[in-house]
Write an enzyme that holds these catalytic residues in place. Structure first.
Site, PDB file in Angstrom:
ATOM      1  N   HIS A 232     -10.734 -36.303  35.350  1.00  0.00           N
ATOM      2  CA  HIS A 232     -10.055 -36.553  36.632  1.00  0.00           C
ATOM      3  C   HIS A 232      -8.918 -35.553  36.845  1.00  0.00           C
ATOM      4  O   HIS A 232      -8.729 -35.015  37.933  1.00  0.00           O
ATOM      5  CB  HIS A 232      -9.489 -37.973  36.688  1.00  0.00           C
ATOM      6  CG  HIS A 232     -10.531 -39.035  36.617  1.00  0.00           C
ATOM      7  ND1 HIS A 232     -11.365 -39.318  37.659  1.00  0.00           N
ATOM      8  CD2 HIS A 232     -10.878 -39.875  35.618  1.00  0.00           C
ATOM      9  CE1 HIS A 232     -12.186 -40.296  37.315  1.00  0.00           C
ATOM     10  NE2 HIS A 232     -11.903 -40.646  36.078  1.00  0.00           N
ATOM     11  N   LYS A 233      -8.146 -35.343  35.775  1.00  0.00           N
ATOM     12  CA  LYS A 233      -7.028 -34.393  35.885  1.00  0.00           C
ATOM     13  C   LYS A 233      -7.561 -32.987  36.173  1.00  0.00           C
ATOM     14  O   LYS A 233      -7.038 -32.279  37.029  1.00  0.00           O
ATOM     15  CB  LYS A 233      -6.238 -34.342  34.572  1.00  0.00           C
ATOM     16  CG  LYS A 233      -5.327 -35.500  34.352  1.00  0.00           C
ATOM     17  CD  LYS A 233      -4.486 -35.266  33.106  1.00  0.00           C
ATOM     18  CE  LYS A 233      -3.623 -36.464  32.815  1.00  0.00           C
ATOM     19  NZ  LYS A 233      -2.861 -36.304  31.574  1.00  0.00           N
TER      20      LYS A 233
ATOM     21  N   ASP B  99       1.444 -34.520  31.032  1.00  0.00           N
ATOM     22  CA  ASP B  99       1.576 -35.927  30.668  1.00  0.00           C
ATOM     23  C   ASP B  99       2.215 -36.655  31.842  1.00  0.00           C
ATOM     24  O   ASP B  99       3.199 -36.176  32.408  1.00  0.00           O
ATOM     25  CB  ASP B  99       2.414 -36.108  29.401  1.00  0.00           C
ATOM     26  CG  ASP B  99       2.114 -37.457  28.768  1.00  0.00           C
ATOM     27  OD1 ASP B  99       0.939 -37.701  28.431  1.00  0.00           O
ATOM     28  OD2 ASP B  99       3.025 -38.292  28.631  1.00  0.00           O
ATOM     29  N   THR B 100       1.611 -37.773  32.201  1.00  0.00           N
ATOM     30  CA  THR B 100       2.052 -38.487  33.402  1.00  0.00           C
ATOM     31  C   THR B 100       2.467 -39.902  33.064  1.00  0.00           C
ATOM     32  O   THR B 100       1.816 -40.573  32.266  1.00  0.00           O
ATOM     33  CB  THR B 100       0.896 -38.503  34.435  1.00  0.00           C
ATOM     34  OG1 THR B 100       0.661 -37.161  34.853  1.00  0.00           O
ATOM     35  CG2 THR B 100       1.243 -39.344  35.654  1.00  0.00           C
TER      36      THR B 100
ATOM     37  N   PHE C 179      -7.989 -42.129  40.450  1.00  0.00           N
ATOM     38  CA  PHE C 179      -8.203 -42.728  39.135  1.00  0.00           C
ATOM     39  C   PHE C 179      -6.930 -43.462  38.702  1.00  0.00           C
ATOM     40  O   PHE C 179      -5.927 -43.456  39.418  1.00  0.00           O
ATOM     41  CB  PHE C 179      -8.609 -41.652  38.112  1.00  0.00           C
ATOM     42  CG  PHE C 179      -7.522 -40.663  37.759  1.00  0.00           C
ATOM     43  CD1 PHE C 179      -7.159 -39.661  38.637  1.00  0.00           C
ATOM     44  CD2 PHE C 179      -6.847 -40.742  36.550  1.00  0.00           C
ATOM     45  CE1 PHE C 179      -6.154 -38.752  38.326  1.00  0.00           C
ATOM     46  CE2 PHE C 179      -5.846 -39.829  36.215  1.00  0.00           C
ATOM     47  CZ  PHE C 179      -5.502 -38.832  37.114  1.00  0.00           C
TER      48      PHE C 179
ATOM     49  N   TYR D 299      -3.915 -45.577  38.153  1.00  0.00           N
ATOM     50  CA  TYR D 299      -3.152 -46.525  38.976  1.00  0.00           C
ATOM     51  C   TYR D 299      -3.228 -46.202  40.469  1.00  0.00           C
ATOM     52  O   TYR D 299      -2.543 -46.839  41.278  1.00  0.00           O
ATOM     53  CB  TYR D 299      -1.684 -46.524  38.525  1.00  0.00           C
ATOM     54  CG  TYR D 299      -1.476 -46.989  37.096  1.00  0.00           C
ATOM     55  CD1 TYR D 299      -1.321 -48.339  36.800  1.00  0.00           C
ATOM     56  CD2 TYR D 299      -1.433 -46.084  36.038  1.00  0.00           C
ATOM     57  CE1 TYR D 299      -1.123 -48.776  35.500  1.00  0.00           C
ATOM     58  CE2 TYR D 299      -1.233 -46.505  34.726  1.00  0.00           C
ATOM     59  CZ  TYR D 299      -1.081 -47.847  34.462  1.00  0.00           C
ATOM     60  OH  TYR D 299      -0.894 -48.277  33.166  1.00  0.00           O
TER      61      TYR D 299
ATOM     62  N   HIS E 191       2.648 -36.032  42.307  1.00  0.00           N
ATOM     63  CA  HIS E 191       3.439 -35.660  41.135  1.00  0.00           C
ATOM     64  C   HIS E 191       2.820 -34.454  40.407  1.00  0.00           C
ATOM     65  O   HIS E 191       3.492 -33.496  40.083  1.00  0.00           O
ATOM     66  CB  HIS E 191       3.496 -36.880  40.201  1.00  0.00           C
ATOM     67  CG  HIS E 191       2.157 -37.571  40.047  1.00  0.00           C
ATOM     68  ND1 HIS E 191       1.465 -38.080  41.127  1.00  0.00           N
ATOM     69  CD2 HIS E 191       1.359 -37.766  38.978  1.00  0.00           C
ATOM     70  CE1 HIS E 191       0.317 -38.596  40.719  1.00  0.00           C
ATOM     71  NE2 HIS E 191       0.230 -38.401  39.410  1.00  0.00           N
TER      72      HIS E 191
HETATM   73  P1  IMP Z   1      -1.777 -39.306  30.643  1.00  0.00           P
HETATM   74  O1  IMP Z   1      -1.015 -38.237  31.286  1.00  0.00           O
HETATM   75  O2  IMP Z   1      -3.194 -38.902  30.411  1.00  0.00           O
HETATM   76  O3  IMP Z   1      -1.110 -39.821  29.398  1.00  0.00           O
HETATM   77  O4  IMP Z   1      -1.854 -40.472  31.693  1.00  0.00           O
HETATM   78  C1  IMP Z   1      -1.273 -41.718  31.489  1.00  0.00           C
HETATM   79  C2  IMP Z   1      -1.908 -42.781  32.338  1.00  0.00           C
HETATM   80  O5  IMP Z   1      -1.507 -42.623  33.665  1.00  0.00           O
HETATM   81  C3  IMP Z   1      -3.417 -42.871  32.330  1.00  0.00           C
HETATM   82  O6  IMP Z   1      -3.750 -44.230  32.203  1.00  0.00           O
HETATM   83  C4  IMP Z   1      -3.865 -42.409  33.663  1.00  0.00           C
HETATM   84  O7  IMP Z   1      -4.936 -43.139  34.142  1.00  0.00           O
HETATM   85  C5  IMP Z   1      -2.623 -42.640  34.513  1.00  0.00           C
HETATM   86  N1  IMP Z   1      -2.496 -41.559  35.455  1.00  0.00           N
HETATM   87  C6  IMP Z   1      -2.228 -40.258  35.188  1.00  0.00           C
HETATM   88  N2  IMP Z   1      -2.205 -39.541  36.317  1.00  0.00           N
HETATM   89  C7  IMP Z   1      -2.476 -40.400  37.325  1.00  0.00           C
HETATM   90  C8  IMP Z   1      -2.620 -40.243  38.722  1.00  0.00           C
HETATM   91  O8  IMP Z   1      -2.517 -39.153  39.284  1.00  0.00           O
HETATM   92  N3  IMP Z   1      -2.901 -41.366  39.409  1.00  0.00           N
HETATM   93  C9  IMP Z   1      -3.036 -42.591  38.836  1.00  0.00           C
HETATM   94  N4  IMP Z   1      -2.934 -42.786  37.529  1.00  0.00           N
HETATM   95  C10 IMP Z   1      -2.651 -41.693  36.773  1.00  0.00           C
END
Ligand code: IMP
Length: 193
Positions: free
Chosen positions: A13-14, A70-71, A150, A152, A178
């Protein structure tokens, strides 16, 4: 000259979101293009630590310019949770749906619904580390809305929008997200290299 940059994630997705934002003079290389399919460890206590950990892991393995994102999803009424634990908020091995359900339950009777997404990108370029941040403010909806995106996305409505992230086509999410904002900063930086 074409630059090559590895994207240090296994999250398709990213990659799907990031790819259309890249200019044609930068070649984005996915880990699967390098026949690497393992999960990258992320055990940090902050988004910055996690982004750096993932980028360092890939740089050490391949010795090539790379970046990791990282999000965190931060909800004011939950004191910033899920935050750095966004991926596994409902427990180890949980699905994104489980995370969304947990948030909706915790927010059931809450009138303060402000939330934000924050992305930290760690770039390792010619052996030097750089960090870029992007955020988007908004609110938590009372139910899942929309089928795009994807994580949230179905419960997040950015400020000044009538649509949740999951109701927007990717091109709209990419104007304000973001991730797009953090990426824009990295791409500005790369123009100077
Ligand atoms: P990570 O950056 O892969 O650690 O993401 C952490 C969590 O945040 C994961 O469960 C992703 O599904 C969610 N997440 C990351 N980016 C987004 C986004 O753009 N929209 C919604 N959920 C996100």
């Amino acid at each position: 000259m074409i630059q090559e940059l590895i994207i240090a994630t296994q999250n398709k997705h990213k990659i799907g979101e990031i790819k259309p934002l890249f200019p044609s003079n930068i070649k984005l290389i996915a880990l699967k293009d390098l026949n690497f399919s393992e999960d990258i460890p992320e055990t940090g206590a902050t988004l910055v630590e996690n982004a750096l950990q993932k980028a360092r892991f890939v740089y050490k393995k391949f010795g090539r310019n790379c970046f990791a994102d990282d999000t965190g999803f931060e909800i004011s009424a939950l004191h910033g949770r899920p935050g750095v634990y966004s991926a596994r908020y409902a427990g180890e091995g949980c699905t994104p749906k489980d995370n969304v359900r947990k948030v909706l339950l915790e927010m059931k009777d809450e009138s303060q619904r402000q939330a934000r997404f924050c992305t930290v990108i760690a770039l390792i370029f010619d052996g030097i580390e750089y960090v870029f941040e992007g955020e988007v403010l908004g609110e938590i909806l009372c139910a899942e809305t929309g089928g795009e995106g994807f994580g949230y996305d179905p419960i997040f409505k950015p400020a000044h929008s009538n649509l949740s992230f999951a109701q927007m086509p990717l091109s709209e999410k990419n104007k304000i997200s973001h991730r797009a904002r953090a990426l824009e900063k990295m791409l500005e930086f790369l123009k100077t290299r």
